[in-house]
Write a protein that holds these residues in place. Structure first.
Motif, PDB file in Angstrom:
ATOM      1  N   PHE A 173      -6.895   2.511  -2.783  1.00 42.91           N
ATOM      2  CA  PHE A 173      -6.667   1.787  -4.030  1.00 42.91           C
ATOM      3  C   PHE A 173      -6.889   2.710  -5.215  1.00 42.91           C
ATOM      4  O   PHE A 173      -7.815   3.517  -5.232  1.00 42.91           O
ATOM      5  CB  PHE A 173      -7.637   0.600  -4.142  1.00 42.91           C
ATOM      6  CG  PHE A 173      -7.436  -0.451  -3.097  1.00 42.91           C
ATOM      7  CD1 PHE A 173      -6.587  -1.520  -3.319  1.00 42.91           C
ATOM      8  CD2 PHE A 173      -8.086  -0.363  -1.876  1.00 42.91           C
ATOM      9  CE1 PHE A 173      -6.392  -2.481  -2.346  1.00 42.91           C
ATOM     10  CE2 PHE A 173      -7.902  -1.328  -0.896  1.00 42.91           C
ATOM     11  CZ  PHE A 173      -7.050  -2.389  -1.133  1.00 42.91           C
ATOM     12  N   ASP A 174      -6.045   2.546  -6.235  1.00 41.08           N
ATOM     13  CA  ASP A 174      -6.194   3.271  -7.491  1.00 41.08           C
ATOM     14  C   ASP A 174      -7.256   2.538  -8.313  1.00 41.08           C
ATOM     15  O   ASP A 174      -7.089   1.358  -8.637  1.00 41.08           O
ATOM     16  CB  ASP A 174      -4.857   3.300  -8.231  1.00 41.08           C
ATOM     17  CG  ASP A 174      -4.870   4.171  -9.467  1.00 41.08           C
ATOM     18  OD1 ASP A 174      -5.906   4.228 -10.168  1.00 41.08           O
ATOM     19  OD2 ASP A 174      -3.833   4.788  -9.752  1.00 41.08           O
ATOM     20  N   LEU A 175      -8.336   3.218  -8.657  1.00 41.85           N
ATOM     21  CA  LEU A 175      -9.424   2.586  -9.389  1.00 41.85           C
ATOM     22  C   LEU A 175      -9.008   2.168 -10.797  1.00 41.85           C
ATOM     23  O   LEU A 175      -9.596   1.261 -11.375  1.00 41.85           O
ATOM     24  CB  LEU A 175     -10.623   3.535  -9.485  1.00 41.85           C
ATOM     25  CG  LEU A 175     -11.273   3.914  -8.159  1.00 41.85           C
ATOM     26  CD1 LEU A 175     -12.363   4.949  -8.396  1.00 41.85           C
ATOM     27  CD2 LEU A 175     -11.834   2.686  -7.462  1.00 41.85           C
ATOM     28  N   ARG A 176      -8.003   2.817 -11.363  1.00 39.35           N
ATOM     29  CA  ARG A 176      -7.561   2.509 -12.721  1.00 39.35           C
ATOM     30  C   ARG A 176      -6.766   1.219 -12.795  1.00 39.35           C
ATOM     31  O   ARG A 176      -6.818   0.504 -13.795  1.00 39.35           O
ATOM     32  CB  ARG A 176      -6.724   3.668 -13.267  1.00 39.35           C
ATOM     33  CG  ARG A 176      -7.513   4.969 -13.358  1.00 39.35           C
ATOM     34  CD  ARG A 176      -6.614   6.149 -13.538  1.00 39.35           C
ATOM     35  NE  ARG A 176      -5.826   6.316 -12.300  1.00 39.35           N
ATOM     36  CZ  ARG A 176      -5.074   7.359 -12.033  1.00 39.35           C
ATOM     37  NH1 ARG A 176      -4.972   8.339 -12.906  1.00 39.35           N
ATOM     38  NH2 ARG A 176      -4.408   7.439 -10.900  1.00 39.35           N
ATOM     39  N   THR A 177      -6.039   0.902 -11.720  1.00 40.73           N
ATOM     40  CA  THR A 177      -5.150  -0.267 -11.739  1.00 40.73           C
ATOM     41  C   THR A 177      -5.483  -1.307 -10.675  1.00 40.73           C
ATOM     42  O   THR A 177      -5.037  -2.449 -10.781  1.00 40.73           O
ATOM     43  CB  THR A 177      -3.694   0.179 -11.522  1.00 40.73           C
ATOM     44  OG1 THR A 177      -3.588   0.764 -10.216  1.00 40.73           O
ATOM     45  CG2 THR A 177      -3.248   1.166 -12.590  1.00 40.73           C
ATOM     46  N   GLY A 178      -6.190  -0.905  -9.630  1.00 45.30           N
ATOM     47  CA  GLY A 178      -6.463  -1.786  -8.507  1.00 45.30           C
ATOM     48  C   GLY A 178      -5.339  -1.852  -7.493  1.00 45.30           C
ATOM     49  O   GLY A 178      -5.452  -2.492  -6.458  1.00 45.30           O
ATOM     50  N   VAL A 179      -4.234  -1.185  -7.758  1.00 45.04           N
ATOM     51  CA  VAL A 179      -3.050  -1.242  -6.901  1.00 45.04           C
ATOM     52  C   VAL A 179      -3.260  -0.398  -5.645  1.00 45.04           C
ATOM     53  O   VAL A 179      -3.731   0.742  -5.729  1.00 45.04           O
ATOM     54  CB  VAL A 179      -1.806  -0.745  -7.683  1.00 45.04           C
ATOM     55  CG1 VAL A 179      -0.589  -0.656  -6.782  1.00 45.04           C
ATOM     56  CG2 VAL A 179      -1.536  -1.658  -8.871  1.00 45.04           C
ATOM     57  N   PRO A 180      -2.905  -0.946  -4.476  1.00 47.08           N
ATOM     58  CA  PRO A 180      -3.016  -0.156  -3.247  1.00 47.08           C
ATOM     59  C   PRO A 180      -1.956   0.942  -3.240  1.00 47.08           C
ATOM     60  O   PRO A 180      -0.848   0.751  -3.727  1.00 47.08           O
ATOM     61  CB  PRO A 180      -2.770  -1.167  -2.132  1.00 47.08           C
ATOM     62  CG  PRO A 180      -1.972  -2.256  -2.758  1.00 47.08           C
ATOM     63  CD  PRO A 180      -2.391  -2.294  -4.201  1.00 47.08           C
ATOM     64  N   THR A 181      -2.311   2.087  -2.690  1.00 44.21           N
ATOM     65  CA  THR A 181      -1.382   3.213  -2.656  1.00 44.21           C
ATOM     66  C   THR A 181      -0.771   3.411  -1.277  1.00 44.21           C
ATOM     67  O   THR A 181       0.107   4.257  -1.130  1.00 44.21           O
ATOM     68  CB  THR A 181      -2.080   4.507  -3.090  1.00 44.21           C
ATOM     69  OG1 THR A 181      -3.156   4.771  -2.197  1.00 44.21           O
ATOM     70  CG2 THR A 181      -2.615   4.385  -4.513  1.00 44.21           C
ATOM     71  N   CYS A 182      -1.273   2.670  -0.291  1.00 45.47           N
ATOM     72  CA  CYS A 182      -0.710   2.770   1.051  1.00 45.47           C
ATOM     73  C   CYS A 182      -1.086   1.530   1.856  1.00 45.47           C
ATOM     74  O   CYS A 182      -1.971   0.774   1.483  1.00 45.47           O
ATOM     75  CB  CYS A 182      -1.200   4.043   1.748  1.00 45.47           C
ATOM     76  SG  CYS A 182      -2.979   4.078   2.059  1.00 45.47           S
TER      77      CYS A 182
END
Length: 105
Positions: free
Chosen positions: A66-75
């Motif tokens: 997860f991207d800590l800046r957005t919360g979006v999973p990256t995989c």
């Protein structure tokens, strides 16, 4: 706002779990502080126990990232974002603003 810890208690590359409903993970990514929901959206795993690399945390259970800046999973296997929270540092204390939830999956 809730108190997470002091800056001194959270060195770079480390995280802390703040109990609550929901629990929140606070990370020090090279001097920048981030706060997200502590539970992975794929399965019930604590992200504060994951591996931090730059602005990304890898879930300790199935390696979702997860991207800590957005919360979006990256995989995969995570498909939904985790909630992010604004972090305020004041007088050496780290606070999490739980009143404004930024990213909602």
């Amino acid at each position: 706002m809730i108190t997470a810890c002091t800056v001194e208690d959270l060195p770079p590359g480390e995280s802390v779990r703040v109990e609550g409903d929901p629990a929140i993970a606070v990370f020090n990514a090279d001097g920048e502080f981030y706060a997200i929901d502590d539970t992975c959206t794929h399965q019930d795993a604590s992200l504060s126990e994951g591996w931090l690399e730059g602005c990304f945390v890898e879930c300790p259970l199935h390696a979702a990232s997860f991207d800590l800046r957005t919360g979006v999973p990256t995989c995969l296997p995570a498909k939904r974002a985790v909630r992010t929270y604004p972090v305020v540092v004041q007088d050496g204390v780290i606070y999490v603003d739980t009143g404004s939830r930024e990213a909602v999956a």
